[in-house]
Motif scaffolding. Sequence first.
Motif, mmCIF file in Angstrom:
data_model
loop_
_atom_site.group_PDB
_atom_site.id
_atom_site.type_symbol
_atom_site.label_atom_id
_atom_site.label_comp_id
_atom_site.label_asym_id
_atom_site.label_seq_id
_atom_site.Cartn_x
_atom_site.Cartn_y
_atom_site.Cartn_z
ATOM 1 N N ILE A 82 123.500 50.940 75.654
ATOM 2 C CA ILE A 82 122.424 51.088 74.470
ATOM 3 C C ILE A 82 121.725 52.512 74.538
ATOM 4 N N SER A 83 122.080 53.162 75.524
ATOM 5 C CA SER A 83 121.707 54.527 75.662
ATOM 6 C C SER A 83 122.618 55.608 74.916
ATOM 7 N N SER A 86 121.825 55.351 71.353
ATOM 8 C CA SER A 86 120.865 56.112 71.103
ATOM 9 C C SER A 86 121.167 57.829 71.007
ATOM 10 N N SER A 133 120.461 51.671 64.311
ATOM 11 C CA SER A 133 119.214 51.100 64.607
ATOM 12 C C SER A 133 119.171 49.726 64.583
ATOM 13 N N LYS A 136 120.236 48.504 68.151
ATOM 14 C CA LYS A 136 119.275 48.622 69.021
ATOM 15 C C LYS A 136 118.096 47.657 68.759
ATOM 16 N N TYR A 139 119.346 44.428 70.141
ATOM 17 C CA TYR A 139 119.127 44.553 71.825
ATOM 18 C C TYR A 139 117.761 44.401 72.264
ATOM 19 N N HIS A 140 116.972 44.889 71.577
ATOM 20 C CA HIS A 140 115.502 44.769 72.148
ATOM 21 C C HIS A 140 114.997 43.360 72.032
#
Length: 230
Positions: A82-83, A86, A133, A136, A139-140
């Motif tokens: 996930i990094s 970003s 986006s 992400k 994932y959150h």
Amino acid sequence: MDQFTLLSNYLNSYEGRDKFLRFFSYSTKFLSGITYGTTTKNFKTISSEMSNCRVVLRLMDDVPAWHDALSHEWIRKDTNWISYISDIQTIIDVIYSPIESICWAGGRRIISINTELWDTTTTCFWITSIFLSLIKSVYHIIKLNKYKQCLNDKSSNRIQRNKIVVQQRYELLTCIRLVLDFSYAVSYLPNGTLYGGKLKTWHVGALGTLSSLIGIYQALNKRSNSSKSD
């Protein structure tokens, strides 16, 4: 803070004006698709002017984009997938801004370029950013759900669980908004690419309006909660 003051303060910010311009742009696009005659023409003009205003304001986004890139934490000890998402999105945002500016200049015949090609490139970067986006946000939600499951039913943890539920709802709304954005963004691609050009004007307007309303609600709700906690 009363609602009128909250709205006024939000409209005094760049983000606030952009979100409301976006709402008016897509809502009038929707109306232009379901009306007839002179009314349709008027709504198209309003929608186009609102959209052009947003593009002109984004000509100033280069510096903030570069600042975010320079402030971004590129090297981490605990890097995960996930990094990298970003990292890719930060690079896309830096590239997207000047490409859109060049496309705008070409559309106004300030410079001579293949406007169709540059416009398609801009759309591709836009769609990719939305998709990343969305990944992400999903994932959150998953991460928050795992964390919530680790908490027991003690009273001290109950408050924390409630906070996590609020965060999950926020991320869920974000996912819905991004899915809406992705749905109509793809329609701006050239004919023959996925479902590019298949959606009608009122379809794009309706999807964009719903997305804009969700974005405005999230922003105002976040500001309201922030003011209460101060």
